[in-house]
Design an enzyme around this catalytic site. Structure first.
Site, mmCIF file in Angstrom:
data_model
loop_
_atom_site.group_PDB
_atom_site.id
_atom_site.type_symbol
_atom_site.label_atom_id
_atom_site.label_comp_id
_atom_site.label_asym_id
_atom_site.label_seq_id
_atom_site.Cartn_x
_atom_site.Cartn_y
_atom_site.Cartn_z
ATOM 1 N N CYS A 121 -1.715 8.500 -3.856
ATOM 2 C CA CYS A 121 -1.668 7.488 -3.145
ATOM 3 C C CYS A 121 -2.309 6.216 -3.527
ATOM 4 O O CYS A 121 -2.951 6.188 -4.612
ATOM 5 C CB CYS A 121 -1.863 7.933 -1.586
ATOM 6 N N ASP A 147 -6.728 9.518 6.388
ATOM 7 C CA ASP A 147 -6.123 8.620 7.399
ATOM 8 C C ASP A 147 -7.156 9.102 8.629
ATOM 9 O O ASP A 147 -7.559 7.992 9.418
ATOM 10 C CB ASP A 147 -4.709 8.802 7.889
#
Lengths: 312, 312, 312, 312, 312, 312
Positions: free
Chosen positions: C130, C199
């Site tokens: 990512c 996250d």
């Protein structure tokens, strides 16, 4: 003037006349105590500055010796935190902290022996590697308590420090067996517990110790044999908190063979290896028994290392 | 009379003048061929009896040498199965089977080198232990094919046969590094493949080889490094099919230290250890590459060992 | 009246005009600083009440944004603990804590880059997934220090944020390779270290990050490749201390395919997954490096979350 | 004179009229509160001495009951730390700490139910072993929240306390299934979460609980089923911090069979076993949810056990 | 003259007009049958020579297509073994073996569906990857038997063949869910069985299949989810018996992104990966169900590959 | 007429008057021998037809009894393969095969005891579960050879067949200890080898045996304790070759508790569970010792099951 004394202490560490984690740490504490006792500083600020200067001098002698930075921090931190207190208070604090470090350090091996011996049961077969005061203290204390033990000792090539352990244990009257390093897995199923020392311990609980330790730990883990590390708490490595790697020293190839007899052959001789925390059941320190996952906490509470803080 | 020749062959095996799995097996085949060529038997029954007698004589010289029973079985089995055929046919069969065993055995190391070299890639870092002809054949064949290789060799205490391998590889022009046995785990992450030999191989694919092999296999397994065993097919141990354990010889303690310098200390010196099949990726034989789980099949199809059948 | 400013800040968070863990946290800190600077409260009690009201307002905008509750707590906790102090003292404390949060947060990525780069060695092959600022900071800092690196980047379906990382690294001059998410295991044995962002991080050290992270971690673990997470400390999730689960958002199926072309087919599109702590070697924060097992301690000491305490 | 009351409390613990970790701890707190309320001490020093005497008396009644030492420490520690304060202050502190312990302890099971229920999802299949108030509180709280659950309960030989759990859950309206202890692995793949209680918890997060728990944990671990322990925080065992082993009681063989029917057969009946922290996902306490690796921290912060400190 | 027909068959394989393991194998069988039917050979020796010539021609078209060499061997081996038989016998044998290969191959997918469906239970959640006829046959056969199933299909980047499977299953009336490749681990705990196809299968039971298969297998293994491979028996790779590695093809980078948009970025696009046998529970062939450890036996008994024998 | 005898044999199997794998198999062999001895068939074709009819009759009595189909196949297969031979030859073959099956079966337990005892060492601590003739034969044979042994036996709820084993071993003079099923993991580290029987064995080496066996195997595996299965070779289950699942019988709930005392509670009572081959070190049969991975080969060579072939 006392500077001479301090210089001598620093010099002895640098030249390795003073060696071994415990001795180095205590020497540094002694040096700082001398500063506190003999300082010419006229106020607290000057004294703190002098402490910093001597700390740097000491640290420079063996920058990678983990007991050195731990000792200096232990002795000086409290004084620095209340640096606005009057000079005499600061001097007293430093002297008393130095005394405390020296006392705890001197008693550490004995205390580790006592605490560790609680985890040794009557009839245990124990394996150890190389020659660690702390590991042998655990074994010998348990033996003195009347527990029947047998100890397997690995030769520990290239320097064969296992021979020193064999002799020490055997003289203490303990039934002792010597094997080559390669034979660990052949015998491991007969073993109840493995006990080794540590050169230093990282923030994640990984243990840096004599080459071969991590192989022994892996083999014990495979056979579900308990693996204990016995080490003084000043061996926990604060630099690892901020990502520093523990460097693994390589020593001369001639410790293994005469390199002239093997022209063109590379000879690698690392002194230590790294045992991951997953293979360690307990770490026995003079302050108690911790799981490797608590190494991070020990570093913070014992030496009050703050998150993100670099070494001195 | 030829008996003298056969007796000499048997004697040479017993006194270990003839040693090494291959040499022992070929000597037995030669002895049986002599029987077939020179027999005074007047009929098939007498010939089979003579074969049995000589087989027993040979087996008695080194009852635990696995290549001995494999060779005898290979040479004599076919003749025994059709024991009602005429004498000349049986003699021919035995002579031709003896020739076949000797030829295959003589070429086995070379063929293992060729087959195994297919699994070596350009740029591989290889580790080996002790001193195995088959393992070195794989490495050297791959090197001769132009592949760039680096080889780490363990010292292999107590007899340090690793030094022989180091010299052999180095003279062949291969970049070679020597380490102590304890340093395997420190370097294993740089290694692509481990290749070792075998003393014998059990029906479940477990490999009996020089002390330290199983530790190396475990360490390779932990690091997900491929682990290859290179061995002639007559090293598969038929006795393990019916539950016999492979005995692990212990050798004199003086190979490790002078026992007199360590009074009261026990010294254990096992020569071999057992590597479980779970840690072995491939077994390279002169007949092809097998997974360890196929050892059972090899024993049955190569030497036609029948289920439940005891050794001779 | 400043309420308008605060309302705007809250509105911007709610509408995701302000997005990203760091920006949200700093916006909240700014809002609280405005309260402290412009409050009409006549005494400490009124001020604390106002702080509580604004805190609730802010928290309501994105109740699951972990940096939001961490920022509010960091800024207001000290004032609340000494809530009987005089008004000015409390206002000063809130303003200075807000400044500290903003400053530390702004520097966090850079600091993480510096700390993390210490764990990157010259010649490392790195894999990332990512597009994480923190992970890329580690890689780029190490590269700027002159270390030779190669980086594998996964495409990161469905949104393909890997393409952003590929471009960023490639423009920085770093040798970069793009692969599909499915190819991770095929290449993992060539990789030395995996570095990803987070996250949020649970109290037990589990990491919630972009879908595919946990698969990558598992694959690295299988191959014994080091797996690092780089994340600011305000991403540790206090709610997990009292058992709250981190909810995994699912996004529209059209990000994967046009659902109309596949009538009757369900399409599941979770944004994140959970990587268990067992597969994580280190978490790199701006305050230092911790093992995942220390997440619990970080939450307690960084944000002074008390045992059993619920979120605000 | 109140001594009679305190003696009665001690006597009730000794004779096991007062039993169960919670009841024992609260009884000890009550006894110390009586001391504080009724003491004849003329000054602080005398009061501290009296506290010590009563503490010793209480501890002596069940030296291995971990909630006993935790309760005494919790109630008396603060007073001892400021032992130079005036008598009335010390008495107040002890009384208020005793009240706090009793209140928290009384509410602990309910609070554990609430916190733990957050980790139960609608539709979960749960397995439990033996009969633990805390484990059942988690299940029943989740069920009352409207979650659909099914619960598998093991019989729990030899005393079959599983039958009590089965009845309790079934009466609460929960779909319940009874199996023998041996059938755990046969059903485990249908299970989502296992929840058990604890007798005590060691510093490394290992859980001592009813015999069979560790087998259940291993089986859950193999099948990747979540394994939760629900226990009040006073069950953490401080002695393990300094290496003490938790002793495993063995009970009479007649609980298993009538030994007279099996002359010459040894019958072993250990009551507890030890579940290693590796097999435990979460520990649910009334103070929040912790990973087993945080047990060390809980012991230090909850009961302020100092490193190296022995039990009272 | 029939040579034209054979040449056309060979040409169609070479140009990939004939593609897919089954079609290639059957085409080769057909070509050899034509030889047998139309041969001008005047005796057995000439016929065998002709067979060899055509075999070589066919093999040369796609030297790495494993079904090609298996088919040729299956059709010709018997005739070669009794090469001294009369011409007509040999021709008949080749024709009948060709017919048998074609028939078994044609029915293989259906038979695999029947055998595999026995291992699917009512209510199973199944996951599949890419688009395999054999895997889908198992699922659809079980569904037709009235079993309730749900199927998760991975997208299978870069070519997204998962979309074909999704459509196929959905049209068959089966409840189908599409996910990206990265989401496998997020959903795996809901899955009961994974079923995939195979490109080829090595002698040690390792499966070569579409990139991503090995990651899926690892993830299933971690979650203890059953992992099945469905493949025709002519996909077993005889070359691996003698150590040949299965080469992994890499396809054009433009299948992943437009390389011009990412100048300087390397793009790697391997088509297959290798799933180790440890992660495979069963291999479903048209001849029955085997554990991966039996691959070695299948190769030997199905195609009578002899130990040590090279490919044609 | 002999039909009456055969019908009686069939009836006895159906009504379970004849029970136990060995007895059922031998009864079937006896029935087929009667057919061969007393047949009225006028030619080979009629005889084969009669064999088929009786085979079907027998198989129908206990369709899932694996020894039944193995026995029938063993006795009839050879005759069927040469069905064109003259009637007398076929009858002789059937009679002699029936005799062979009965003889081997009768001696199997004794032979298993002898072969298995080779793997028992002097001083071994052994654990067994339930009550298996074969497992006890291994233990008792080793004991009679003069080896010192201690045996732990699990109670084996619900039927407590462990009590039978305890009595049997104890009467044989072997030191025996009884524990509940839940206590296995508590004692496993003292154990050297676990030996259990088998109800049937699947083609992949999985063992179906008394409920609790798989938990015991898992626990032994975790502790690296050897796990042996002792079973006659006719317990290998041919149906598993083509994907059939071995059904696990559930017995009445009243074996566990009186269901009336627990209204609304479901009680599950599976009799067997499945132990995966990964947890089994050896399978001891009367034909030798095999690794579980060789189960596939045993089925093929012992009973000549052809790939893809269904049960009769």
């Amino acid at each position: 003037m006392t500077n001479a004394q301090i210089k001598q202490i620093a010099e002895d560490i640098r030249t390795m006349r003073t060696r071994g984690a415990g001795k180095i740490g205590r020497a540094a504490a002694r040096a700082l105590k001398i500063v506190a006792r003999t300082t010419k500083a006229r106020n607290s600020a000057e004294f703190i500055k002098e402490l910093d200067r001597v700390s740097k001098l000491l640290l420079g002698t063996r920058p990678t010796a983990v007991s050195l930075s731990n000792a200096i921090r232990f002795v000086t931190l409290k004084a620095k935190l209340i640096k606005d207190a009057d000079l005499q208070t600061l001097r007293n604090i430093v002297m008393s902290r130095a005394d405390e470090f020296i006392r705890v350090s001197n008693e550490a091996v004995k205390r580790i022996g006592e605490i560790g011996a609680r985890r040794i049961s009557d009839g245990d077969m124990i394996m150890t590697h190389c020659n660690s005061d702390c590991a042998l203290a655990v074994i010998k204390t348990a033996f003195k308590q009347g527990k029947h033990l047998e100890v397997f000792v690995t030769e520990s090539r290239p320097m064969k420090q296992g021979l020193i352990s064999v002799r020490d244990l055997s003289r203490a009257g303990i039934s002792t067996t010597l094997i080559v390093d390669s034979a660990v897995r052949h015998f491991i199923r007969d073993i109840d517990k493995v006990i080794v020392g540590a050169d230093s311990i990282a923030a994640n609980g990984a243990v840096i110790n004599k080459i071969g330790t991590s192989q022994l730990a892996l083999t014990a883990h495979e056979a579900r044999v308990l693996f204990f590390v016995a080490a003084e708490s000043y061996k926990f490595h604060p630099g690892t908190l901020v990502g520093r790697l523990v460097e693994i020293e390589e020593r001369p190839s001639k410790e293994i063979v005469n390199p002239k007899r093997f022209p063109g052959v590379r000879i690698r001789n690392p002194v230590f290896d790294v045992t991951p925390p997953d293979y360690i059941d307990l770490i026995i320190t003079e302050r108690g028994i911790i799981p490797p996952s608590a190494a991070y906490v020990v570093l913070q509470e014992q030496f009050e290392w703050k998150p993100g803080e670099e070494l001195i």
